[in-house]
Design a protein around this motif. Structure first.
Motif, mmCIF file in Angstrom:
data_model
loop_
_atom_site.group_PDB
_atom_site.id
_atom_site.type_symbol
_atom_site.label_atom_id
_atom_site.label_comp_id
_atom_site.label_asym_id
_atom_site.label_seq_id
_atom_site.Cartn_x
_atom_site.Cartn_y
_atom_site.Cartn_z
ATOM 1 N N HIS A 1 51.502 41.821 51.408
ATOM 2 C CA HIS A 1 52.083 41.777 49.992
ATOM 3 C C HIS A 1 51.289 42.576 48.743
ATOM 4 C CE1 HIS A 1 55.139 40.175 46.782
ATOM 5 N NE2 HIS A 1 54.022 39.910 45.661
ATOM 6 N N SER A 2 52.064 43.118 47.823
ATOM 7 C CA SER A 2 51.319 44.019 46.956
ATOM 8 C C SER A 2 51.468 43.451 45.534
ATOM 9 C CB SER A 2 50.496 45.704 46.914
ATOM 10 O OG SER A 2 50.094 45.669 45.858
ATOM 11 N N PRO A 3 51.109 42.527 44.682
ATOM 12 C CA PRO A 3 51.624 41.704 42.951
ATOM 13 C C PRO A 3 52.122 43.293 42.104
ATOM 14 C CG PRO A 3 49.697 40.240 43.714
ATOM 15 C CD PRO A 3 50.138 41.786 45.117
ATOM 16 N N SER A 4 52.834 43.204 41.446
ATOM 17 C CA SER A 4 53.639 44.394 40.340
ATOM 18 C C SER A 4 52.577 44.432 39.457
ATOM 19 C CB SER A 4 54.700 44.643 39.950
ATOM 20 O OG SER A 4 55.964 44.445 41.437
ATOM 21 N N HIS A 5 52.116 42.799 39.130
ATOM 22 C CA HIS A 5 51.635 42.916 38.545
ATOM 23 C C HIS A 5 50.411 42.038 38.217
ATOM 24 C CE1 HIS A 5 55.107 44.673 35.448
ATOM 25 N NE2 HIS A 5 55.878 44.079 36.587
ATOM 26 N N TRP A 6 49.669 41.894 37.612
ATOM 27 C CA TRP A 6 48.200 41.007 37.374
ATOM 28 C C TRP A 6 47.619 40.819 36.252
ATOM 29 C CZ3 TRP A 6 45.583 40.040 41.993
ATOM 30 C CH2 TRP A 6 46.013 40.243 43.068
ATOM 31 N N ALA A 7 47.655 38.954 35.615
ATOM 32 C CA ALA A 7 47.284 38.433 34.902
ATOM 33 C C ALA A 7 45.676 38.203 35.955
ATOM 34 C CB ALA A 7 47.838 37.628 34.864
ATOM 35 N N VAL A 8 44.928 37.765 34.759
ATOM 36 C CA VAL A 8 43.388 37.693 35.319
ATOM 37 C C VAL A 8 42.698 36.982 34.142
ATOM 38 C CG1 VAL A 8 41.215 37.822 36.337
ATOM 39 C CG2 VAL A 8 43.555 39.403 37.501
ATOM 40 N N HIS A 9 42.653 36.377 34.229
ATOM 41 C CA HIS A 9 41.626 35.425 33.257
ATOM 42 C C HIS A 9 40.052 36.610 32.794
ATOM 43 C CE1 HIS A 9 38.558 32.620 31.587
ATOM 44 N NE2 HIS A 9 38.820 32.613 30.677
ATOM 45 N N PRO A 10 39.502 36.751 31.961
ATOM 46 C CA PRO A 10 38.856 37.614 31.654
ATOM 47 C C PRO A 10 37.603 36.842 31.479
ATOM 48 C CG PRO A 10 40.003 38.034 30.003
ATOM 49 C CD PRO A 10 41.218 36.649 31.136
ATOM 50 N N GLY A 11 36.561 36.355 32.478
ATOM 51 C CA GLY A 11 35.737 35.767 31.778
ATOM 52 C C GLY A 11 34.063 36.074 31.281
ATOM 53 N N GLY A 12 34.554 37.645 31.295
ATOM 54 C CA GLY A 12 33.812 39.182 30.536
ATOM 55 C C GLY A 12 34.441 40.390 31.400
ATOM 56 N N ARG A 13 33.901 41.306 30.916
ATOM 57 C CA ARG A 13 34.376 42.520 31.201
ATOM 58 C C ARG A 13 33.470 42.599 32.423
ATOM 59 N NH1 ARG A 13 30.842 45.548 28.916
ATOM 60 N NH2 ARG A 13 29.846 46.650 30.363
ATOM 61 N N SER A 14 32.558 42.125 32.883
ATOM 62 C CA SER A 14 32.193 42.161 34.125
ATOM 63 C C SER A 14 32.096 41.419 35.414
ATOM 64 C CB SER A 14 30.423 41.788 34.382
ATOM 65 O OG SER A 14 30.954 40.296 33.745
ATOM 66 N N VAL A 15 33.785 40.297 34.895
ATOM 67 C CA VAL A 15 33.934 39.836 36.077
ATOM 68 C C VAL A 15 35.442 40.429 36.293
ATOM 69 C CG1 VAL A 15 35.737 37.709 36.012
ATOM 70 C CG2 VAL A 15 33.479 37.494 35.400
ATOM 71 N N LEU A 16 35.906 40.394 34.898
ATOM 72 C CA LEU A 16 37.152 41.735 35.683
ATOM 73 C C LEU A 16 37.152 43.404 36.289
ATOM 74 C CD1 LEU A 16 39.174 42.057 31.833
ATOM 75 C CD2 LEU A 16 39.578 40.611 34.045
ATOM 76 N N ASP A 17 35.765 44.007 35.672
ATOM 77 C CA ASP A 17 35.354 44.516 36.913
ATOM 78 C C ASP A 17 35.002 44.231 38.118
ATOM 79 O OD1 ASP A 17 35.407 46.208 34.172
ATOM 80 O OD2 ASP A 17 32.436 46.228 34.649
ATOM 81 N N ARG A 18 34.342 43.021 38.280
ATOM 82 C CA ARG A 18 34.222 42.378 39.930
ATOM 83 C C ARG A 18 35.642 42.447 40.716
ATOM 84 N NH1 ARG A 18 28.602 42.232 41.759
ATOM 85 N NH2 ARG A 18 27.602 43.033 39.794
ATOM 86 N N VAL A 19 36.570 41.728 39.663
ATOM 87 C CA VAL A 19 38.159 41.830 40.045
ATOM 88 C C VAL A 19 38.886 43.124 40.619
ATOM 89 C CG1 VAL A 19 40.162 40.494 39.607
ATOM 90 C CG2 VAL A 19 38.441 39.205 39.094
ATOM 91 N N GLU A 20 38.544 43.916 39.982
ATOM 92 C CA GLU A 20 39.362 45.467 39.918
ATOM 93 C C GLU A 20 38.011 45.983 41.600
ATOM 94 O OE1 GLU A 20 38.898 49.536 38.345
ATOM 95 O OE2 GLU A 20 39.562 47.610 37.101
ATOM 96 N N ARG A 21 37.104 46.011 41.426
ATOM 97 C CA ARG A 21 36.697 46.719 42.584
ATOM 98 C C ARG A 21 36.361 45.868 44.068
ATOM 99 N NH1 ARG A 21 32.013 47.853 39.069
ATOM 100 N NH2 ARG A 21 30.987 45.800 39.779
ATOM 101 N N GLY A 22 36.710 44.205 43.844
ATOM 102 C CA GLY A 22 36.950 43.558 44.875
ATOM 103 C C GLY A 22 38.303 43.415 45.842
ATOM 104 N N LEU A 23 39.232 43.686 44.730
ATOM 105 C CA LEU A 23 40.594 43.709 45.411
ATOM 106 C C LEU A 23 41.254 45.083 45.497
ATOM 107 C CD1 LEU A 23 42.263 40.972 43.001
ATOM 108 C CD2 LEU A 23 41.238 41.198 45.768
ATOM 109 N N ALA A 24 40.112 46.089 44.754
ATOM 110 C CA ALA A 24 40.930 47.471 45.523
ATOM 111 C C ALA A 24 41.935 48.015 43.995
ATOM 112 C CB ALA A 24 40.988 48.197 46.620
ATOM 113 N N LEU A 25 42.185 47.480 42.921
ATOM 114 C CA LEU A 25 43.126 47.224 42.193
ATOM 115 C C LEU A 25 42.993 48.659 41.745
ATOM 116 C CD1 LEU A 25 43.338 44.200 40.978
ATOM 117 C CD2 LEU A 25 44.779 44.978 42.502
ATOM 118 N N ASP A 26 43.888 49.426 40.950
ATOM 119 C CA ASP A 26 44.421 50.802 40.388
ATOM 120 C C ASP A 26 43.638 50.391 38.644
ATOM 121 O OD1 ASP A 26 45.659 52.520 37.838
ATOM 122 O OD2 ASP A 26 45.902 53.312 39.736
ATOM 123 N N PRO A 27 43.353 50.707 37.945
ATOM 124 C CA PRO A 27 42.337 50.529 36.983
ATOM 125 C C PRO A 27 43.669 49.625 35.827
ATOM 126 C CG PRO A 27 40.749 52.179 37.304
ATOM 127 C CD PRO A 27 41.651 52.216 38.790
#
Length: 126
Positions: free
Chosen positions: A38-64
């Motif tokens: 399954h690949s969700p259509s939308h992502w709502a990720v609590h931004p603990g900070g820009r670096s947290v979002l960067d790591r989530v994006e890379r870790g899940l191989a998400l499109d920016p």
């Protein structure tokens, strides 16, 4: 994470270790939520900070673009602790074209991750 209570409210300092841990562990945590097919259509990720979002994006191989709402809320309002996820959900759900599934991830004390997989059907919105 270190919280300090001052005259102007809470001040939070995030250790550099937090984004590294998130990046290392996020894939296995999300795999338990959404499975492997399954690949969700939308992502709502609590931004603990820009670096947290960067790591989530890379870790899940998400499109920016997948984290554009999370990044916008962080940019416009900052990290408001737990309530931040609600502002991100509001942005996504206010789009009348938003349909499909939404993966919501919030990080909390002890570096826990709370998650939900939500089905969006705007026909039900009133």
């Amino acid at each position: 994470m270190v919280w300090t209570i001052g005259d102007a409210g809470f001040t939070m300092r995030l250790s550099a270790e937090v984004p590294r841990i998130v990046g290392r562990e996020i894939q296995s945590a999300v795999k338990r939520l959404i499975g492997t097919s399954h690949s969700p259509s939308h992502w709502a990720v609590h931004p603990g900070g820009r670096s947290v979002l960067d790591r989530v994006e890379r870790g899940l191989a998400l499109d920016p673009a997948a984290l554009e709402h999370s990044r916008a809320v962080l940019r416009e309002r900052g990290n408001m602790s737990s309530a931040t996820i609600l502002f991100i959900l509001q942005r996504i759900l206010s789009d009348p074209e938003a349909t499909g599934s939404l993966a919501a991830l919030a990080f909390g004390p002890g570096l826990t991750v709370e998650s939900a997989l939500i089905s969006i059907d705007q026909r039900d919105a009133a």
